[in-house]
Design a protein around this motif. Structure first.
Motif, mmCIF file in Angstrom:
data_model
loop_
_atom_site.group_PDB
_atom_site.id
_atom_site.type_symbol
_atom_site.label_atom_id
_atom_site.label_comp_id
_atom_site.label_asym_id
_atom_site.label_seq_id
_atom_site.Cartn_x
_atom_site.Cartn_y
_atom_site.Cartn_z
ATOM 1 N N TYR A 1 -3.202 -11.180 -11.974
ATOM 2 C CA TYR A 1 -3.744 -9.928 -11.453
ATOM 3 C C TYR A 1 -2.609 -8.922 -11.349
ATOM 4 C CZ TYR A 1 -1.865 -11.791 -7.063
ATOM 5 O OH TYR A 1 -1.050 -12.311 -6.096
ATOM 6 N N LEU A 2 -2.969 -7.647 -11.282
ATOM 7 C CA LEU A 2 -1.980 -6.596 -11.104
ATOM 8 C C LEU A 2 -1.721 -6.412 -9.611
ATOM 9 C CD1 LEU A 2 -3.130 -3.992 -13.757
ATOM 10 C CD2 LEU A 2 -1.153 -5.501 -13.856
ATOM 11 N N ALA A 3 -0.465 -6.140 -9.270
ATOM 12 C CA ALA A 3 -0.070 -6.008 -7.876
ATOM 13 C C ALA A 3 0.894 -4.842 -7.717
ATOM 14 C CB ALA A 3 0.590 -7.298 -7.402
ATOM 15 N N ASN A 4 1.140 -4.461 -6.453
ATOM 16 C CA ASN A 4 2.136 -3.427 -6.173
ATOM 17 C C ASN A 4 3.356 -4.072 -5.521
ATOM 18 O OD1 ASN A 4 2.040 -3.291 -3.163
ATOM 19 N ND2 ASN A 4 -0.082 -2.748 -3.549
ATOM 20 N N LYS A 5 4.457 -3.330 -5.490
ATOM 21 C CA LYS A 5 5.699 -3.855 -4.911
ATOM 22 C C LYS A 5 6.057 -3.167 -3.600
ATOM 23 C CE LYS A 5 7.886 -5.298 -9.181
ATOM 24 N NZ LYS A 5 9.091 -5.259 -9.994
ATOM 25 N N ILE A 6 5.074 -2.610 -2.918
ATOM 26 C CA ILE A 6 5.349 -1.900 -1.676
ATOM 27 C C ILE A 6 5.702 -2.897 -0.576
ATOM 28 C CG2 ILE A 6 4.346 -0.439 0.116
ATOM 29 C CD1 ILE A 6 2.677 0.901 -2.005
ATOM 30 N N GLU A 7 6.844 -2.667 0.076
ATOM 31 C CA GLU A 7 7.287 -3.557 1.154
ATOM 32 C C GLU A 7 6.834 -3.082 2.523
ATOM 33 O OE1 GLU A 7 11.464 -4.141 0.860
ATOM 34 O OE2 GLU A 7 11.337 -4.919 -1.179
ATOM 35 N N LYS A 8 6.616 -1.769 2.656
ATOM 36 C CA LYS A 8 6.103 -1.218 3.907
ATOM 37 C C LYS A 8 5.250 -0.004 3.565
ATOM 38 C CE LYS A 8 10.189 1.590 4.880
ATOM 39 N NZ LYS A 8 11.228 1.900 5.860
ATOM 40 N N ILE A 9 4.286 0.253 4.449
ATOM 41 C CA ILE A 9 3.371 1.362 4.195
ATOM 42 C C ILE A 9 3.228 2.196 5.461
ATOM 43 C CG2 ILE A 9 1.303 0.002 4.724
ATOM 44 C CD1 ILE A 9 0.025 1.570 2.330
ATOM 45 N N LYS A 10 3.273 3.507 5.285
ATOM 46 C CA LYS A 10 3.140 4.411 6.415
ATOM 47 C C LYS A 10 1.654 4.581 6.729
ATOM 48 C CE LYS A 10 5.649 8.202 6.475
ATOM 49 N NZ LYS A 10 6.091 9.610 6.286
ATOM 50 N N CYS A 11 1.286 4.300 7.991
ATOM 51 C CA CYS A 11 -0.116 4.411 8.389
ATOM 52 C C CYS A 11 -0.191 4.835 9.852
ATOM 53 C CB CYS A 11 -0.850 3.101 8.143
ATOM 54 S SG CYS A 11 -0.102 1.675 8.923
ATOM 55 N N ILE A 12 -1.400 4.907 10.386
ATOM 56 C CA ILE A 12 -1.635 5.359 11.757
ATOM 57 C C ILE A 12 -2.161 4.182 12.575
ATOM 58 C CG2 ILE A 12 -2.880 7.022 13.205
ATOM 59 C CD1 ILE A 12 -1.140 8.417 11.155
ATOM 60 N N ASP B 1 -3.692 2.457 16.363
ATOM 61 C CA ASP B 1 -4.819 2.796 17.231
ATOM 62 C C ASP B 1 -4.495 3.908 18.222
ATOM 63 O OD1 ASP B 1 -6.500 0.974 16.030
ATOM 64 O OD2 ASP B 1 -6.085 -0.620 17.474
ATOM 65 N N ASP B 2 -3.216 4.077 18.543
ATOM 66 C CA ASP B 2 -2.803 5.124 19.479
ATOM 67 C C ASP B 2 -2.625 6.475 18.793
ATOM 68 O OD1 ASP B 2 -2.754 3.229 21.506
ATOM 69 O OD2 ASP B 2 -0.658 2.722 21.111
ATOM 70 N N GLY B 3 -2.775 6.524 17.471
ATOM 71 C CA GLY B 3 -2.619 7.769 16.723
ATOM 72 C C GLY B 3 -1.194 8.048 16.282
ATOM 73 N N ALA B 4 -0.296 7.092 16.478
ATOM 74 C CA ALA B 4 1.107 7.272 16.098
ATOM 75 C C ALA B 4 1.342 6.755 14.680
ATOM 76 C CB ALA B 4 2.006 6.527 17.070
ATOM 77 N N GLU B 5 2.229 7.441 13.949
ATOM 78 C CA GLU B 5 2.595 6.979 12.611
ATOM 79 C C GLU B 5 3.545 5.795 12.735
ATOM 80 O OE1 GLU B 5 4.258 10.157 10.234
ATOM 81 O OE2 GLU B 5 2.352 10.352 9.192
ATOM 82 N N VAL B 6 3.253 4.738 11.997
ATOM 83 C CA VAL B 6 4.099 3.546 12.008
ATOM 84 C C VAL B 6 4.303 3.062 10.584
ATOM 85 C CG1 VAL B 6 3.401 2.788 14.315
ATOM 86 C CG2 VAL B 6 2.124 1.989 12.325
ATOM 87 N N TRP B 7 5.378 2.317 10.401
ATOM 88 C CA TRP B 7 5.589 1.587 9.155
ATOM 89 C C TRP B 7 4.990 0.199 9.360
ATOM 90 C CZ3 TRP B 7 6.785 4.028 4.943
ATOM 91 C CH2 TRP B 7 7.596 5.162 4.983
ATOM 92 N N LEU B 8 4.069 -0.178 8.523
ATOM 93 C CA LEU B 8 3.452 -1.503 8.575
ATOM 94 C C LEU B 8 4.059 -2.345 7.466
ATOM 95 C CD1 LEU B 8 1.240 -3.531 9.504
ATOM 96 C CD2 LEU B 8 -0.277 -2.439 7.850
ATOM 97 N N TYR B 9 4.549 -3.523 7.833
ATOM 98 C CA TYR B 9 5.070 -4.465 6.859
ATOM 99 C C TYR B 9 3.964 -5.477 6.560
ATOM 100 C CZ TYR B 9 9.543 -2.399 7.926
ATOM 101 O OH TYR B 9 10.572 -1.501 8.087
ATOM 102 N N PRO B 10 3.247 -5.280 5.461
ATOM 103 C CA PRO B 10 2.084 -6.134 5.186
ATOM 104 C C PRO B 10 2.491 -7.551 4.799
ATOM 105 C CG PRO B 10 2.456 -4.622 3.379
ATOM 106 C CD PRO B 10 3.456 -4.280 4.434
ATOM 107 N N ASP B 11 1.617 -8.498 5.121
ATOM 108 C CA ASP B 11 1.822 -9.875 4.683
ATOM 109 C C ASP B 11 0.744 -10.231 3.664
ATOM 110 O OD1 ASP B 11 -0.490 -10.302 6.153
ATOM 111 O OD2 ASP B 11 0.503 -11.382 7.767
ATOM 112 N N LYS B 12 0.687 -11.483 3.272
ATOM 113 C CA LYS B 12 -0.249 -11.880 2.211
ATOM 114 C C LYS B 12 -1.714 -11.784 2.624
ATOM 115 C CE LYS B 12 -0.123 -16.748 3.369
ATOM 116 N NZ LYS B 12 -0.089 -18.076 2.896
ATOM 117 N N ASN B 13 -1.996 -11.667 3.943
ATOM 118 C CA ASN B 13 -3.372 -11.590 4.406
ATOM 119 C C ASN B 13 -3.802 -10.187 4.816
ATOM 120 O OD1 ASN B 13 -3.845 -14.364 4.077
ATOM 121 N ND2 ASN B 13 -2.820 -14.797 6.010
ATOM 122 N N THR B 14 -2.959 -9.196 4.616
ATOM 123 C CA THR B 14 -3.314 -7.822 4.951
ATOM 124 C C THR B 14 -4.394 -7.338 3.998
ATOM 125 O OG1 THR B 14 -1.089 -7.421 5.768
ATOM 126 C CG2 THR B 14 -2.424 -5.490 5.246
#
Length: 163
Positions: free
Chosen positions: A76-87, A89-102
């Motif tokens: 399958y095709l995949a991406n190489k992103i190690e962290k993703i900028k998202c929001i 529950d409190d409305g704050a911007e955070v860097w999320l470090y996804p794992d294999k179950n994200t």
């Protein structure tokens, strides 16, 4: 299928030599189990379509092979992103470090929901593509112009504030 109530369970499980044991022991065990389940639940984040696309554009898709059985090899095709900028529950911007179950849940304006694993998500030709399963495949696609909202779900998130 028979269902056993807590009262019935306590009457059966806590009889010792004809005497009822304390119901509080059972209650304490059930309370600890319930709190453990609540603490270890899933956490959701949100991300705008524009933000997701801009982060995926900078991470070109590459092919990953998965040898899940001796009879079949899946790729399958995949991406190489190690962290993703998202929001969060409190409305704050955070860097999320996804794992294999994200997982991503991408809601279309027409009510369609595309669910896929984070590392299988990639952008190509004005559409987002992702796999529902790394083993069985199930490639899904949705046009960027038809996306209403995007929710990221993960079990044990690792995050840091965006500075």
């Amino acid at each position: 299928m028979q269902y056993i109530t807590i009262k019935a369970l306590s009457q059966v499980a806590f009889k010792k030599n004809g005497e009822n044991m304390s119901f509080t022991i059972f209650f304490k065990i059930a309370l600890v189990a319930a709190i453990t389940l609540l603490i270890s639940g899933c956490v959701s984040f949100s991300i705008s379509t524009e933000s997701l696309v801009s982060q995926l554009v900078n991470s070109p898709a590459y092919e990953v092979s998965s040898d899940w059985s001796m009879f079949n090899t899946n790729s399958y095709l995949a991406n190489k992103i190690e962290k993703i900028k998202c929001i969060n529950d409190d409305g704050a911007e955070v860097w999320l470090y996804p794992d294999k179950n994200t997982q991503f849940e991408i809601y279309g304006k027409d009510g369609e929901v595309m669910k896929c694993y984070f590392n299988t998500l990639y952008f190509r030709n004005d559409s987002l593509f992702g796999e529902r399963s790394r083993i069985l495949g199930g490639k899904r696609a949705i046009a960027v112009k038809n996306i209403d909202k995007i929710i990221i779900t993960t079990e044990f998130p690792s995050t840091e504030p965006v500075r």
